[in-house]
Scaffold this motif. Structure first.
Motif, PDB file in Angstrom:
ATOM      1  N   LEU A  55       0.754  -0.959  -0.218  1.00  0.00           N
ATOM      2  CA  LEU A  55      -0.398   0.240   0.060  1.00  0.00           C
ATOM      3  C   LEU A  55       0.945   1.556  -0.356  1.00  0.00           C
ATOM      4  CD1 LEU A  55      -2.420  -0.968   2.456  1.00  0.00           C
ATOM      5  CD2 LEU A  55      -2.773  -0.962  -0.022  1.00  0.00           C
ATOM      6  N   ASN A  63       0.068   4.530  -0.022  1.00  0.00           N
ATOM      7  CA  ASN A  63      -0.918   5.123   0.773  1.00  0.00           C
ATOM      8  C   ASN A  63       0.395   6.784   1.334  1.00  0.00           C
ATOM      9  OD1 ASN A  63      -3.389   3.703   0.264  1.00  0.00           O
ATOM     10  ND2 ASN A  63      -4.700   5.432   0.615  1.00  0.00           N
ATOM     11  N   GLU A  64       0.816   5.628   2.575  1.00  0.00           N
ATOM     12  CA  GLU A  64       1.288   6.873   3.471  1.00  0.00           C
ATOM     13  C   GLU A  64       2.823   6.739   2.497  1.00  0.00           C
ATOM     14  OE1 GLU A  64       3.897   5.707   7.594  1.00  0.00           O
ATOM     15  OE2 GLU A  64       2.676   3.816   6.831  1.00  0.00           O
ATOM     16  N   TRP A  88     -11.133   8.263  -5.538  1.00  0.00           N
ATOM     17  CA  TRP A  88     -10.015   7.643  -4.970  1.00  0.00           C
ATOM     18  C   TRP A  88      -8.931   8.024  -4.980  1.00  0.00           C
ATOM     19  CZ3 TRP A  88      -6.703   5.247  -9.529  1.00  0.00           C
ATOM     20  CH2 TRP A  88      -5.335   3.716  -9.517  1.00  0.00           C
ATOM     21  N   VAL A  89      -7.685   9.031  -5.927  1.00  0.00           N
ATOM     22  CA  VAL A  89      -6.594  10.103  -6.274  1.00  0.00           C
ATOM     23  C   VAL A  89      -7.228  11.704  -6.127  1.00  0.00           C
ATOM     24  CG1 VAL A  89      -4.820  10.449  -7.193  1.00  0.00           C
ATOM     25  CG2 VAL A  89      -5.960   8.523  -6.836  1.00  0.00           C
ATOM     26  N   VAL A 102      -2.755   1.810  -3.938  1.00  0.00           N
ATOM     27  CA  VAL A 102      -2.873   2.855  -2.923  1.00  0.00           C
ATOM     28  C   VAL A 102      -4.674   2.916  -2.806  1.00  0.00           C
ATOM     29  CG1 VAL A 102      -3.182   5.403  -3.506  1.00  0.00           C
ATOM     30  CG2 VAL A 102      -1.338   4.532  -4.639  1.00  0.00           C
ATOM     31  N   LYS A 103      -4.806   2.685  -1.363  1.00  0.00           N
ATOM     32  CA  LYS A 103      -6.062   2.635  -0.891  1.00  0.00           C
ATOM     33  C   LYS A 103      -7.211   4.169  -1.985  1.00  0.00           C
ATOM     34  CE  LYS A 103      -9.763   1.352   2.327  1.00  0.00           C
ATOM     35  NZ  LYS A 103      -9.576   1.185   4.541  1.00  0.00           N
ATOM     36  N   SER A 104      -6.166   4.809  -1.149  1.00  0.00           N
ATOM     37  CA  SER A 104      -7.065   5.883  -1.767  1.00  0.00           C
ATOM     38  C   SER A 104      -6.088   7.008  -0.959  1.00  0.00           C
ATOM     39  CB  SER A 104      -8.602   6.194  -0.423  1.00  0.00           C
ATOM     40  OG  SER A 104      -9.340   7.829  -0.656  1.00  0.00           O
ATOM     41  N   ALA A 105      -6.152   8.381  -1.895  1.00  0.00           N
ATOM     42  CA  ALA A 105      -5.302   9.500  -1.965  1.00  0.00           C
ATOM     43  C   ALA A 105      -5.784  10.776  -1.829  1.00  0.00           C
ATOM     44  CB  ALA A 105      -3.777   8.930  -2.214  1.00  0.00           C
ATOM     45  N   GLN A 151       1.424   9.990   1.083  1.00  0.00           N
ATOM     46  CA  GLN A 151       0.872  12.142   2.040  1.00  0.00           C
ATOM     47  C   GLN A 151       2.870  11.979   2.581  1.00  0.00           C
ATOM     48  OE1 GLN A 151      -1.680  13.419   2.017  1.00  0.00           O
ATOM     49  NE2 GLN A 151      -2.605  11.461   0.996  1.00  0.00           N
TER      50      GLN A 151
END
Length: 371
Positions: A18, A20-21, A82-83, A49-52, A24
């Motif tokens: 994943l 995402n982190e 999603w993005v 990527v789950k959600s950004a 961010q």
């Protein structure tokens, strides 16, 4: 901007499962770089990527350069977007990489035509309150819902993108614009299951140039007149485009409702339409759902000052031009010049039909004008 004046901050993202982190963290560092341009690079490879959601404003320009494939989670997910990029002044999304929405795993949940309590599926790339920005070169594949949505944004250029989804994928609009101004969509290929480009209420000063569209529902203005307080559509130009194998070609669609607004100063120029079912279509009784009473009331959307110039190609149906306008607010100053649309089916010669239209026609008239 001259490279000598760029403050380049490179954050190369090496994701495992994943991302995402990592996204961010890289964004937080880049967003705080004062002046110049900071760059976040997604290298070659595939990353989940789950959600950004990226929230500005930032202290300088931000460039997301995507060279790899960013993958959405499969199936029905809880996030609306999603993005998403929000509140930016100076954003670039570039590269030759791909946003893969895995819509094929969720399209069967898109049942809004039958279920009024349905939940909207995620949009792949959302731009909210984004100004002075560019999206260039990227690919978007199989979005769960819209591929790109632009909302409350100004001075956006989308150039050289490739958007693709199957012909039967629901609501996979290529680029949807609403309440935004000075948007340029250039040199792109869009092949989806819905509108290649859709321009909703509040779309102003939009230029669609050198776009290849098909399959899908063509290039559309609307739908308009569904919700209270919708803003006018004004200053639309579709130029040097090719539409091939689409359900519709050049379409303006409004609901039959009491919502008042106008769509005006619209030009379609030098457009090739190849084998579309409805090459030119103004529909002021738009209703995509079963059970609509289309005779209940006329549309209160005023369509006026529209030019169709140098439109040529072929129609898959005998009825190549349909102008179905409101009896309450007839279409006004609808102009045709050099329309050359052929039909080779068994029904006979190519036809046009008009209802509640005022305007003019000159030059080549195939089909013969009904105005």
């Amino acid at each position: 901007m001259d490279s000598r004046h760029l403050c380049m901050s490179f954050f190369i993202l090496f994701f495992l499962v994943l991302a995402n982190e990592a996204f961010q963290d890289a964004f937080a560092n880049s967003c705080n770089v004062t002046g110049g341009r900071s760059q976040i690079v997604v290298p070659r490879g595939a990353y989940m990527v789950k959600s950004a959601v990226f929230n500005g404003p930032c202290k300088g320009w931000i460039e997301f350069r995507v060279e790899g494939t960013i993958k959405a989670p499969a199936g029905l997910v809880s996030d609306d977007d999603w993005v998403a990029f929000r509140h930016f002044d100076g954003l670039a999304i570039t590269g030759k990489g791909t946003f893969h929405g895995f819509g094929e795993s969720a399209w069967n949940f898109n049942n809004c035509e039958k279920n009024p309590k349905c939940r909207r599926l995620p949009i792949s790339i959302q731009l909210d309150f984004v100004n002075n920005s560019v999206v260039s070169g990227i690919n978007s594949l199989n979005s769960k819902y819209f591929h790109v949505k632009i909302h409350q944004s100004h001075r956006i250029k989308i150039d050289g993108v490739h958007i693709i989804a199957p012909e039967d994928s629901p609501n996979t609009d290529g680029i949807h614009i609403g309440n935004s101004e000075n948007i340029r969509i250039l040199n792109s290929i869009i092949a989806t299951g819905d509108d290649c480009v859709s321009m909703g209420p509040g779309s102003k000063d939009i230029w669609v140039h050198n776009v290849t569209c098909g399959p899908g529902h063509g290039i559309s203005i609307g739908s308009l007149g569904k919700y209270d307080n919708e803003a006018d559509v004004n200053g639309i130009k579709v130029q040097n485009c090719t539409l091939s194998g689409t359900n519709y070609g050049l379409r303006i669609k409004t609901w039959a409702s009491d919502i008042q607004l106008s769509a005006y100063n619209i030009t379609y120029d030098n457009v090739i339409i190849d084998n579309a079912y409805n090459p030119i279509f103004i529909d002021q009784q738009y209703c995509p759902f079963d059970g609509c009473d289309q005779s209940a009331k006329p549309s209160s959307v005023q369509i006026k000052d529209v030019w169709f110039k140098n439109i040529r190609g072929s129609s898959k149906s005998q009825l190549a031009v349909t102008l179905q306008c409101s009896r309450k607010y007839p279409c006004n100053n609808i102009n045709f010049w050099n329309i050359n649309l052929l039909y080779h089916g068994p029904e006979g010669s190519v036809n046009a039909t008009c209802m509640n239209v005022r305007g003019s026609a000159s030059g080549i008239e195939k089909p013969a004008s009904c105005i």
